[in-house]
Design an enzyme around this catalytic site. Structure first.
Site, short mmCIF file in Angstrom:
data_model
loop_
_atom_site.label_atom_id
_atom_site.label_comp_id
_atom_site.label_asym_id
_atom_site.label_seq_id
_atom_site.Cartn_x
_atom_site.Cartn_y
_atom_site.Cartn_z
N ASP A 255 31.09 -1.69 -2.41
CA ASP A 255 32.29 -1.71 -2.45
C ASP A 255 33.44 -2.06 -3.55
O ASP A 255 32.29 -1.78 -4.21
CB ASP A 255 32.55 -3.67 -1.90
CG ASP A 255 33.58 -3.23 -0.89
OD1 ASP A 255 34.69 -2.47 -0.82
OD2 ASP A 255 34.05 -4.44 -0.44
N ASP A 256 34.31 -1.08 -3.70
CA ASP A 256 35.29 -1.75 -5.30
C ASP A 256 34.97 -2.95 -5.57
O ASP A 256 34.99 -3.34 -6.23
CB ASP A 256 36.25 -1.24 -5.29
CG ASP A 256 37.45 -2.06 -3.96
OD1 ASP A 256 37.58 -3.11 -4.24
OD2 ASP A 256 37.59 -1.61 -2.52
N CYS B 196 53.29 -3.33 -7.26
CA CYS B 196 55.21 -1.88 -6.48
C CYS B 196 54.57 -1.14 -7.06
O CYS B 196 53.95 -1.11 -8.11
CB CYS B 196 56.72 -2.83 -7.56
SG CYS B 196 56.64 -4.66 -6.74
N SER C 191 38.56 2.88 -1.03
CA SER C 191 38.54 2.61 -2.27
C SER C 191 36.88 2.59 -2.97
O SER C 191 36.44 2.80 -3.66
CB SER C 191 38.75 1.73 -2.94
OG SER C 191 39.02 0.47 -2.19
N CYS D 56 42.80 -3.01 -20.44
CA CYS D 56 42.87 -4.70 -20.13
C CYS D 56 42.22 -5.54 -19.08
O CYS D 56 41.84 -4.67 -17.63
CB CYS D 56 44.95 -5.20 -19.56
SG CYS D 56 44.46 -6.93 -18.85
N CYS E 187 40.43 -10.19 -16.10
CA CYS E 187 40.30 -11.02 -14.56
C CYS E 187 38.74 -11.15 -14.74
O CYS E 187 37.82 -12.54 -14.11
CB CYS E 187 40.84 -9.83 -13.47
SG CYS E 187 40.47 -8.15 -13.55
N CYS F 18 44.95 -13.49 -12.65
CA CYS F 18 45.56 -12.18 -13.02
C CYS F 18 47.52 -12.44 -13.32
O CYS F 18 47.49 -12.77 -12.19
CB CYS F 18 45.68 -10.94 -12.59
SG CYS F 18 46.75 -9.05 -13.03
N CYS G 257 45.12 -1.67 -16.95
CA CYS G 257 44.31 -2.38 -16.80
C CYS G 257 43.73 -1.62 -16.06
O CYS G 257 43.85 -0.67 -15.82
CB CYS G 257 45.52 -2.99 -15.10
SG CYS G 257 44.61 -3.37 -14.07
#
Length: 556
Positions: free
Chosen positions: A408-409, A58, A346, A501, A504, A445, A299
């Site tokens: 790639d990200d 969001c 990205s 953090c 993940c 996550c 994050c």
């Protein structure tokens, strides 16, 4: 860490529904008034929906600016944050006497038009673009949420993040008579629970005091913007998992999930809102109050993928971080090749950095359809796989006959990379060396990103590192595969590891997770279903789904 081996659919435009709340007789088409005891919810009947927009996390925006067109400013702010949420959008405005909320499913440009924005007059506004972390994709779950405090008064709230003690908060709301036992609730989100508890607390005090009492009991990742008829509030959880920034206008103040949201409305960046801080903005200025001691754990995936490259996080350019990740990736995982290409958008900055460091030419090998959203956030696996084909197309004349390094990200499920490798081979690439600008994603996550259950994570197939790398390489069909190390990624962010953090990647969660609570997306729906069967909320703990369980625990 490197292994080398020899070989969206546009949603239909819904009929918009305006909810005018705070004055008697201004509510439209009230069809139920069932959920919150002394704080009634008014639900406007929703038209049929057929929604399949892509998802992100969001975005929240808020503005306090007397004399400005605050609804339009909020619209533009949400436009800049659209990448963070593409399921639904909404704006709330207030003029000192009433709060007006307008929301619908769809992109910001689909939900709002000039006529709607012109009708939303006031001096304070908040906005929200949604990607669901708790609760289904329904009109009722769109934000901002609204709750009556008293006659002629109310609170609207928008939330970015995901709570880990939703069940506990919902039980508290139930004990206070704020959740109906058997009538279907109009909304089933952790944000809705927060709004209900906030309004309930404000009934006997001020909204600011109610927030200061509620927020220390909330656990998880949350950036909130909320407002009453006069005042804009913004707060950030004690860990600062998600970003939130404060900006200055000539005649007011702005808060936004990213600094790009400040830039688009011409606001100058003032500072990041601190972890554990509550801001109140009104005619007296900006008041800052600490509701918890800060323990920063921002994050790291915001740097890798989530945030816009033209935003800054904790003073560090997102674009600069991604380019530096690419440079470090080239040093950690070198390979001989003819051309470096990035997976747009990205993956592009990291590809540029890789090319700069390696001395291998950079080229544009893939075209992206700008009107198709991101892929790992699509609502179903089938649409994800279709979406990859819709969004990317190889430039055959650029890549034919070449040995390619494809940057790639991240790799989550592996669908993008698998389809991409196949497309590039069909387009004439002779070798494909995939390089990933983040470590292997092995853990779900719980703080607001759409990572799936561990069983769906392609890097979680085996425990042994080299076996895992080989399994992923074979799974995506690349000739070689290389990930940047965790240490290298953190160094590129220029943030101390202690302030980030990265659960993940290593499974170490900074915010304690409840041992019994169901952490799935539909936790509130499950609770209401239990209530309908006669089970009380206090009996829920015995009926919880464990943290590593079935599809009901969709890791968000």
């Amino acid at each position: 860490m490197c292994l080398a081996v020899g070989v969206g659919v546009r949603a239909p435009k819904h009929v918009p529904q305006i909810r005018r709340l705070g004055r008697a007789g201004r509510r439209l088409r009230c069809v139920t008034n069932c959920a919150l005891g002394s704080c009634p919810i008014v639900t406007v009947q929703q038209p049929g929906r057929d929604f399949s927009s892509p998802r992100e996390e969001c975005g929240v925006f808020g503005v306090w600016a007397p004399g400005e067109l605050v609804a339009k400013l909020t619209y533009f702010g949400l436009y800049a944050l659209q990448h963070r949420g593409q399921e639904a959008a909404g704006i709330a405005v207030a003029d000192g006497s009433q709060v007006l909320v307008f929301k619908d499913l769809g992109l910001v440009s689909q939900v709002f038009d000039e006529q709607t924005l012109a009708a939303m007059e006031g001096h304070v506004a908040i906005g929200h673009c949604r990607y669901s972390t708790t609760g289904d994709t329904t009109w009722e779950n769109a934000q901002p949420v609204f709750r009556n405090i008293a006659a002629g008064s109310g609170v609207a709230l928008g939330h970015n993040g995901n709570l880990v003690n939703t069940a506990e908060l919902a039980a508290r709301a139930r004990d206070a008579g704020l959740i109906a036992k058997r009538c279907p609730a109009p909304a089933t989100t952790d944000s809705d629970i927060l709004g209900a508890l906030l309004a309930h607390g404000a009934a006997d005090s001020t909204l600011e005091q109610a927030a200061l009492e509620l927020l220390p009991t909330v656990r998880g990742a949350f950036c909130l913007t909320f407002m009453d008829e006069n005042t804009l509030y913004a707060c950030r959880d004690p860990y600062g998992v998600r970003p939130l920034s404060l900006g200055r206008l000539d005649r007011g103040w702005v808060v936004a999930s990213e600094t790009a949201g400040l830039d688009i409305v011409g606001a100058s960046f003032v500072r990041d809102i601190e972890p554990g801080e509550l801001l109140a903005i009104d005619a007296d200025g900006v008041r800052s109050t600490r509701f918890a001691n800060p323990t920063p754990k921002g994050c790291v995936f915001e740097y890798v993928y989530l945030a816009r490259p033209d935003s800054t996080l904790a003073g560090r350019s997102v674009h600069g971080t991604r380019v530096e990740i690419g440079r470090r990736l080239a040093r950690e995982c070198p390979v001989e090749a003819d051309l470096v290409i990035g997976v747009p958008e990205s993956g592009t900055p990291a590809a540029v950095g890789y090319a700069q460091e390696s001395g291998i030419s950079y080229g544009q090998g893939l075209m992206k359809n700008a009107y198709v959203g991101r892929t790992f956030i699509q609502p179903s696996q089938t649409i994800r796989q279709l979406g990859i084909r819709l969004k990317l197309n190889p430039l055959k004349e650029v890549i034919r006959g070449k040995r390619l390094i494809v940057v790639d990200d991240s790799v989550v499920r592996g669908n993008t990379q698998r389809a991409l490798v196949r497309m590039l081979r069909e387009a004439g690439a002779v070798e494909l060396h995939v390089r990933i600008a983040s470590p292997p994603v092995k853990w779900p996550c719980f703080y607001g990103i759409d990572f799936p259950s561990p069983a769906e994570l392609i890097a979680n197939v085996v425990a042994d590192e080299e076996e895992m790398l080989e399994a992923v390489r074979q799974g995506i069909g690349a000739d070689t595969l290389g990930y940047i190390s965790l240490r290298g990624m953190i160094a590129a962010s220029e943030q101390p590891a202690s302030r980030l953090c990265y659960a993940c990647f290593d499974g170490r969660y900074p915010i304690e997770l409840p041992s019994e609570a169901m952490l799935g997306k539909n936790v509130i729906e499950h609770m209401l279903a239990n209530a309908a069967r006669g089970a009380g909320l206090r009996d829920l703990a015995a009926d919880q789904v464990p943290v590593d369980a079935d599809e009901n625990c969709v890791w968000r």
